[in-house]
Enzyme design. Sequence first.
Site, PDB file in Angstrom:
ATOM      1  CB  CYS A   1       4.103  -3.011  -9.196  1.00  0.00           C
ATOM      2  SG  CYS A   1       3.562  -2.077  -8.162  1.00  0.00           S
ATOM      3  CG  ASP A   2       1.864  -3.390 -12.998  1.00  0.00           C
ATOM      4  OD1 ASP A   2       2.219  -4.468 -12.029  1.00  0.00           O
ATOM      5  OD2 ASP A   2       1.171  -2.874 -13.423  1.00  0.00           O
TER       6      ASP A   2
ATOM      7  CB  CYS B   1       2.823   0.871  -9.546  1.00  0.00           C
ATOM      8  SG  CYS B   1       3.986  -0.098  -8.537  1.00  0.00           S
TER       9      CYS B   1
END
Length: 314
Positions: free
Chosen positions: A138-139, A135
């Site tokens: 997200c990261d 992701c």
Amino acid sequence: MSKHYEVVIIGTGPAGLTAAIYSSRANRKTIVLEGPEPGGQLTATTEVENFPGFDNGVQGPEMMDIFRRQAQRFNAETVYEIATKVDFSQRPFQVWTDGPNHYTADAVIVATGARAKKLNIPSEEEYYGYGISGCATCDGFFYRGKNVMVVGGGDTAMEDALYLANLASSVTIIHRRQEFRASKIMVDRAKQHPKISFILDSTIDEFVGESKMGIKSLTGVKIKNIATGEITEHKIDGVFLAIGHTPNTDIFKGILDTDEVGYLTTRGKSTFTNIPGVFACGDVQDPIYRQAVTAAGSGCAASIDADRWMNEHS
Ligand code: NDP
């Protein structure tokens, strides 16, 4: 033993646990069947910095523990059981699990999530969450100023590469063919971006990493050129897999409507599935946003939809 609940929630993660918080606070007798990955995909991540309310960030597993405790505070039950079979053909609905119990329910909320596809190669499991991510949204932030790779040739790969190019110092897209599945406009945008480069006809053969003071981190990858068979090693700080997602809908096949990939389809802006009384929320019905906060929002919506539906059909 057969047990009856007003609401049976299949699956954890932000969607299922938020649905549990809302259903139990609405005084509905609620149980959550946690499934094969209690807490869901967030338990495979490290720090979560984009969920509102955690100004200093929070570890994914810890966040799911907090969600679970919050649901339990209002008497939602949570059990480590995997739903193996459902019968939604009549009410009450029936759910069987791998545990000793069989459940009947007035309403069912499906929150079984999706899983990012993996390459299934050596060391992937070891470094997943420690340099390998499924992701970018997200990261990506953790890779500011670093060198990253994106695996895949679809729209997600192009979108992830463009997103990451705003953060990382370089982004390399590695794709197993010369041709792209992604739309031309997305490929062109990626090709024109000065920070993005491509390695084509190639796959990652192996992830390479190190462990310093007990902390694992990815340091590189071995890449195989499919045409020549040549293997080269590249240093890299992070690898983002963008090779598609698989919704966890196997037990609902032939029962709940899905799109061609297998995501559950819901009606309009609601969480109603094709079966009245069965609702879907979170990644299992969302191929687009796939964020913890959007999953939590749809879990809230599913619980409200279920509550109103039960009021009308009791
Ligand atoms: P796709 O299935 O479209 O693409 C997956 C990519 O990963 C393909 O290029 C595929 O290669 C590659 N791949 C699959 N398995 C492997 C493997 N084991 N090793 C190496 N490469 C692999 O998935 P996406 O997530 O990109 O997109 C899903 C859907 O969502 C699509 O319909 C897409 O259009 C849509 N989408 C739309 C967006 C937008 O419009 N902004 C943004 C993101 C997604 P190969 O091509 O060789 O099969």
